[in-house]
Write a protein that holds these residues in place. Structure first.
Motif, PDB file in Angstrom:
ATOM      1  N   ASP A 195     121.877 -13.262  69.612  1.00 37.29           N
ATOM      2  CA  ASP A 195     122.017 -13.701  68.218  1.00 37.29           C
ATOM      3  C   ASP A 195     120.722 -14.296  67.667  1.00 37.29           C
ATOM      4  OD1 ASP A 195     124.533 -12.937  68.483  1.00 37.29           O
ATOM      5  OD2 ASP A 195     125.407 -14.945  68.666  1.00 37.29           O
ATOM      6  N   ASP A 196     119.843 -14.738  68.560  1.00 33.03           N
ATOM      7  CA  ASP A 196     118.643 -15.453  68.121  1.00 33.03           C
ATOM      8  C   ASP A 196     117.765 -14.594  67.239  1.00 33.03           C
ATOM      9  OD1 ASP A 196     119.698 -17.227  69.798  1.00 33.03           O
ATOM     10  OD2 ASP A 196     118.065 -17.235  71.257  1.00 33.03           O
ATOM     11  N   VAL A 197     117.909 -13.299  67.393  1.00 35.72           N
ATOM     12  CA  VAL A 197     117.036 -12.386  66.691  1.00 35.72           C
ATOM     13  C   VAL A 197     117.206 -12.516  65.175  1.00 35.72           C
ATOM     14  CG1 VAL A 197     118.467 -10.315  66.583  1.00 35.72           C
ATOM     15  CG2 VAL A 197     116.071 -10.100  67.048  1.00 35.72           C
ATOM     16  N   TYR A 198     118.392 -13.005  64.755  1.00 36.86           N
ATOM     17  CA  TYR A 198     118.629 -13.151  63.318  1.00 36.86           C
ATOM     18  C   TYR A 198     117.827 -14.304  62.724  1.00 36.86           C
ATOM     19  CZ  TYR A 198     122.198  -9.908  64.620  1.00 36.86           C
ATOM     20  OH  TYR A 198     122.821  -8.811  65.139  1.00 36.86           O
ATOM     21  N   ASN A 199     117.251 -15.126  63.590  1.00 36.74           N
ATOM     22  CA  ASN A 199     116.404 -16.223  63.109  1.00 36.74           C
ATOM     23  C   ASN A 199     114.989 -15.745  62.797  1.00 36.74           C
ATOM     24  OD1 ASN A 199     115.777 -18.991  62.626  1.00 36.74           O
ATOM     25  ND2 ASN A 199     114.668 -18.986  64.570  1.00 36.74           N
ATOM     26  N   LEU A 200     114.688 -14.536  63.219  1.00 34.84           N
ATOM     27  CA  LEU A 200     113.317 -14.038  63.006  1.00 34.84           C
ATOM     28  C   LEU A 200     113.198 -13.381  61.638  1.00 34.84           C
ATOM     29  CD1 LEU A 200     112.243 -12.437  66.385  1.00 34.84           C
ATOM     30  CD2 LEU A 200     111.759 -14.709  65.520  1.00 34.84           C
ATOM     31  N   ARG A 201     112.081 -13.624  60.985  1.00 35.55           N
ATOM     32  CA  ARG A 201     111.850 -12.992  59.688  1.00 35.55           C
ATOM     33  C   ARG A 201     111.598 -11.504  59.888  1.00 35.55           C
ATOM     34  NH1 ARG A 201     109.740 -17.743  56.492  1.00 35.55           N
ATOM     35  NH2 ARG A 201     109.298 -16.517  54.669  1.00 35.55           N
ATOM     36  N   ALA A 202     112.069 -10.744  58.893  1.00 36.44           N
ATOM     37  CA  ALA A 202     111.970  -9.284  59.012  1.00 36.44           C
ATOM     38  C   ALA A 202     110.535  -8.784  59.254  1.00 36.44           C
ATOM     39  CB  ALA A 202     112.566  -8.623  57.785  1.00 36.44           C
ATOM     40  N   PRO A 203     109.514  -9.329  58.528  1.00 38.45           N
ATOM     41  CA  PRO A 203     108.162  -8.786  58.753  1.00 38.45           C
ATOM     42  C   PRO A 203     107.689  -8.986  60.190  1.00 38.45           C
ATOM     43  CG  PRO A 203     108.181 -10.329  56.903  1.00 38.45           C
ATOM     44  CD  PRO A 203     109.534 -10.370  57.510  1.00 38.45           C
ATOM     45  N   LEU A 204     108.070 -10.120  60.791  1.00 33.81           N
ATOM     46  CA  LEU A 204     107.655 -10.364  62.182  1.00 33.81           C
ATOM     47  C   LEU A 204     108.400  -9.399  63.105  1.00 33.81           C
ATOM     48  CD1 LEU A 204     106.046 -11.948  64.253  1.00 33.81           C
ATOM     49  CD2 LEU A 204     107.850 -13.656  64.309  1.00 33.81           C
ATOM     50  N   LEU A 205     109.698  -9.263  62.878  1.00 33.36           N
ATOM     51  CA  LEU A 205     110.511  -8.382  63.708  1.00 33.36           C
ATOM     52  C   LEU A 205     109.998  -6.942  63.622  1.00 33.36           C
ATOM     53  CD1 LEU A 205     112.884  -8.785  65.577  1.00 33.36           C
ATOM     54  CD2 LEU A 205     114.414  -8.194  63.710  1.00 33.36           C
ATOM     55  N   ASP A 206     109.517  -6.578  62.419  1.00 32.28           N
ATOM     56  CA  ASP A 206     108.967  -5.235  62.231  1.00 32.28           C
ATOM     57  C   ASP A 206     107.732  -4.993  63.080  1.00 32.28           C
ATOM     58  OD1 ASP A 206     110.820  -4.376  60.540  1.00 32.28           O
ATOM     59  OD2 ASP A 206     109.642  -4.518  58.705  1.00 32.28           O
ATOM     60  N   ARG A 207     106.992  -6.070  63.358  1.00 31.69           N
ATOM     61  CA  ARG A 207     105.765  -5.923  64.141  1.00 31.69           C
ATOM     62  C   ARG A 207     106.053  -5.773  65.636  1.00 31.69           C
ATOM     63  NH1 ARG A 207     100.807  -5.200  61.868  1.00 31.69           N
ATOM     64  NH2 ARG A 207     100.149  -5.771  63.952  1.00 31.69           N
ATOM     65  N   GLU A 254     112.678 -18.982  73.772  1.00 31.72           N
ATOM     66  CA  GLU A 254     113.501 -19.817  72.869  1.00 31.72           C
ATOM     67  C   GLU A 254     113.237 -19.468  71.407  1.00 31.72           C
ATOM     68  OE1 GLU A 254     115.498 -22.028  74.291  1.00 31.72           O
ATOM     69  OE2 GLU A 254     114.596 -22.337  76.259  1.00 31.72           O
ATOM     70  N   ILE A 255     113.214 -18.187  71.061  1.00 32.59           N
ATOM     71  CA  ILE A 255     112.828 -17.798  69.699  1.00 32.59           C
ATOM     72  C   ILE A 255     113.735 -18.384  68.628  1.00 32.59           C
ATOM     73  CG2 ILE A 255     111.529 -15.686  70.093  1.00 32.59           C
ATOM     74  CD1 ILE A 255     114.187 -14.186  69.616  1.00 32.59           C
ATOM     75  N   LYS A 256     114.933 -18.790  69.042  1.00 36.14           N
ATOM     76  CA  LYS A 256     115.875 -19.377  68.076  1.00 36.14           C
ATOM     77  C   LYS A 256     115.257 -20.591  67.388  1.00 36.14           C
ATOM     78  CE  LYS A 256     120.691 -20.758  68.195  1.00 36.14           C
ATOM     79  NZ  LYS A 256     121.784 -20.961  69.146  1.00 36.14           N
ATOM     80  N   THR A 257     114.366 -21.274  68.144  1.00 40.38           N
ATOM     81  CA  THR A 257     113.848 -22.539  67.639  1.00 40.38           C
ATOM     82  C   THR A 257     112.532 -22.375  66.883  1.00 40.38           C
ATOM     83  OG1 THR A 257     112.701 -22.853  69.724  1.00 40.38           O
ATOM     84  CG2 THR A 257     114.877 -23.811  69.574  1.00 40.38           C
ATOM     85  N   MET A 258     112.121 -21.142  66.602  1.00 43.28           N
ATOM     86  CA  MET A 258     110.806 -20.971  65.981  1.00 43.28           C
ATOM     87  C   MET A 258     110.866 -21.228  64.470  1.00 43.28           C
ATOM     88  SD  MET A 258     108.223 -17.749  65.928  1.00 43.28           S
ATOM     89  CE  MET A 258     107.905 -17.570  67.652  1.00 43.28           C
ATOM     90  N   PRO A 259     110.166 -22.279  63.986  1.00 35.47           N
ATOM     91  CA  PRO A 259     110.199 -22.564  62.552  1.00 35.47           C
ATOM     92  C   PRO A 259     109.648 -21.380  61.756  1.00 35.47           C
ATOM     93  CG  PRO A 259     109.159 -24.352  63.779  1.00 35.47           C
ATOM     94  CD  PRO A 259     109.331 -23.215  64.726  1.00 35.47           C
TER      95      PRO A 259
END
Ligand code: ADP
Length: 658
Positions: free
Chosen positions: A296-308, A243-248
């Motif tokens: 689409d949920d992936v757009y909720n993730l911050r770039a630095p985290l996604l980079d990791r 449920e990454i969409k819901t990650m604050p």
């Protein structure tokens, strides 16, 4: 249909007990994830709901013990007597044993009284020495100095012992059991820890509120109020966050820090709680991160985290409809029956499940991999099959309301899930809210709709096809075009909301005007001044939102018909997009649309040739594939009335001449 012949699923082999072997249609993804986990890489799994994201991670969790050596460890929390608000958490290799529960030594910094006593003895010895060897005149002074030294040291000793006593008594207020370390977690095999992205406490840990509060006296000491986070429990293993969409966003930052530093302290998260003042030392958390969500949920993730995240894997939602894959679907049916303790299914029932898999994939050529949905349909078909039993069961109550199970014992007939049960679930749409809403819509509005299939030809009227919402139900839409001579030429759209639909109709309008003015259509020519035409296009009685470009061909025909005043036959419905050259392009939901035309009783349905590969059911209606608008024109315009009119005109001219 399948490579083996069978009557019921009872004859088929048992599913493999290993979950990884039960995953269907995602072989590539499974391979990548296994290799990623072996090499300690972070992964994100993206895909539609119910395609097996959680299942794959769980399956990997079952086999991670095989991935190299694992050092067992346990995590304990100890009080920090220097600062109780900073409890100490330690990760210790090995297995936890009871003796690890020792009390920490009280380490108060009291002055060392032994040293003082030694100094005093020294002072006395020195005094004796002085008494013996010093001349008489210095003796008095020496004795006075010695007794002064003794007095001072004596005073210091008394003072420090009082201080020490008071400190010891302070410690005495703490319940000794409160000073014992507590075991927070013991990990004997490589862990897979699952946590939902929205559950911050579960993910990162927390410090419980202490209702007694204050220090001293203490209530529950802070080290006993620590809640370990999933990130810490996943140390040396896998942390699975769904449920990454819901990650604050702040939680994303913490996870990023944990990934980078491989350690993170736990602090109280609720600012109103006494836990808020407590923070532990950084606690080791060296884990592989696997996350999952919808595309689409992936757009909720911050770039630095996604980079990791090293591997970004998109799961498939369809597979090719091949013999091999149908066999896999059969394996899936057997698995679901076994795992959910269902009744066996007949061969026909399995064929029906495959047909539904085609429908849900939107194509004869494909099988859906949204297998949770399919699993739910199978389970409900089982319930339908059991329905008769439920009735029988209810019939086993006598007039007084007592249950008499005798007849149950006599029951000889085994229950099988048949094609009929599966179809019933699919047709009634009880597995999908959207489908039921669409079905209700159709039921409620069909009788009010002025749709008269196979009626006499009409100018500017054509039947288009649409899919209602996301419910997988098609509907027929009546499209009416009226043209007025006006000083304000233009095209007006009525009942059309979506942007794509608006653009497609602009295209239809432009194309039809071009074709009419070029006079290249296989239709009687007519000189028309297009500069003063006002075109009105209505999607009559279309209550659901229409978007998409699948009505372009229909609208184009209706405009041509209205401009040239040539009637269109009314025995067909048409779906198809167009490009500016008049090529008919593929559309979505072709099966739902054909089904709608069939339901309304049309004789023919015209579809893009490119969609023929998708068509599942061809019975009950003539399906006409077309590639270009030119191919459609001779099929749909009714020229007989024109010829008649022409003949009439010719006749009247002849009469006039005569
Ligand atoms: P997701 O996490 O993608 O939403 P799940 O892994 O929770 O989907 O799938 C739910 C259930 O659907 C599984 O427990 C299984 O019964 C069935 N299922 C889904 N995908 C697959 C698959 N690829 N192979 C076999 N069964 C599947």
């Amino acid at each position: 249909m399948f490579s083996t012949d069978f009557k019921t699923t009872e004859e088929l082999p048992e599913p493999s007990p290993r979950l990884i072997d039960q995953v269907i249609g995602q072989d590539e993804a499974v391979k990548i994830i296994v290799s990623a986990v072996k090499n300690k890489r972070n992964v994100i799994l993206l895909g539609e709901p119910g395609v097996g994201k959680s299942m794959i991670v769980k399956a990997v969790g079952e086999i991670i013990s095989d991935f190299g050596e694992f050092k067992p460890y346990y995590i304990i929390a100890k009080p920090n007597l220097k600062n109780m608000e900073r409890p100490i958490v330690e990760v210790i290799d090995g297995e936890y044993k009871e003796e690890h529960k020792e009390m920490p030594k009280l380490d108060f910094k009291t002055p060392n009284s032994t040293t003082l006593i030694l100094i005093m003895i020294g002072a006395i010895l020195i005094s004796e020495y002085l008494l013996k060897f010093l001349p008489q005149q210095y003796l008095l002074a020496a004795v006075s100095i010695a007794s002064l030294i003794v007095l001072i040291f004596g005073f210091v000793i008394i003072l420090t012992s009082i201080m020490g006593a008071s400190r010891t008594s302070m410690a005495g207020n703490i319940n000794p059991s409160d000073l014992k370390p507590v075991l927070l977690y013991e990990c004997k095999k490589r862990p897979l820890v699952r946590a939902s992205a929205y559950n911050v406490t579960r993910l990162l840990g927390d410090i419980k509120h202490c209702p007694l509060g204050g220090r001293p006296p203490l209530g529950t000491p802070p080290h006993k109020r620590i809640i370990l986070g999933a990130i810490h429990e996943a140390h040396r293993g896998i942390l699975y966050v769904d449920e990454i969409k819901t990650m604050p966003l702040d939680v994303q930052d913490y996870i990023l820090t944990a990934l980078q530093d491989k350690q993170l302290p736990i602090s109280g998260r609720n600012p109103n709680s006494s836990g808020a003042t407590v923070e532990t030392n950084p606690i080791p958390c060296d884990f592989i991160l696997i996350m999952s969500g919808n595309m689409d949920d992936v757009y909720n993730l911050r770039a630095p985290l996604l980079d990791r995240i090293d591997y970004k894997i998109v799961l498939k939602n369809k597979m090719d409809n091949t013999l091999e894959n149908r066999d896999k679907l059969l394996q899936f049916i057997v698995q679901e029956i076994k795992n959910n303790n269902l009744n066996p299914m007949t061969y026909d029932g399995c064929c029906e499940v495959v047909r539904i898999a085609e429908y849900l994939a939107g194509s004869k050529d494909k099988l859906t991999l949204r297998l949770r949905l399919l699993a739910n349909i199978i389970k409900m078909a089982n319930d339908v099959a059991m329905g008769k039993e439920v009735e029988e069961l209810l019939g086993n109550f006598d007039e007084k309301g007592n249950y008499n199970p005798e007849t149950q014992k006599d029951k000889k007939n085994k229950v099988y899930i048949t094609a009929e049960h599966v179809r019933k679930v699919f047709d009634t749409g009880i597995y999908s809210m959207e489908k039921q809403v669409a079905l209700n819509y159709i039921k409620n509005f069909k009788r009010y709709k002025h749709i008269v299939p196979n009626d006499t030809p009409k100018v500017g009227v054509v039947y288009g096809l649409a899919v209602i919402g996301s419910g997988g139900i098609g509907d027929v839409t009546k499209i009416i075009v009226q043209i007025l001579d006006s000083k304000n030429p233009g095209t007006h759209l009525l009942n059309i909301s979506g942007d794509i639909a608006k653009h497609s109709i602009t295209l239809a309008s432009a194309l039809s005007k071009k074709l009419v003015s070029e006079k290249k259509l296989p239709l009687p020519e007519k000189d028309i001044d297009l500069t003063n035409k006002e075109i009105y296009i209505q999607f009559s009685q279309s209550y659901s939102k229409i978007d998409g470009d699948s009505a372009t061909a229909a609208v184009c025909l209706a405009i041509i018909s209205a401009l040239l005043e040539i009637p269109l036959k009314q025995d067909f419905a048409i779906t198809g997009s167009l490009d500016l050259s008049g090529n008919v392009l593929a559309i979505g939901g072709v099966n739902e649309k054909i089904e709608a035309a069939r339901r309304y009783g049309f004789k023919r349905v015209i579809i893009p040739e490119a969609n023929m590969i998708d068509v599942i059911e061809t019975e009950g209606i003539e399906i006409i594939p077309v590639k270009t608008l030119d191919e459609i024109v001779p099929l749909v315009f009714d020229l007989s009335s024109i010829k008649k009119d022409n003949k009439k005109e010719e006749k009247s001219e002849e009469v006039a001449k005569a």
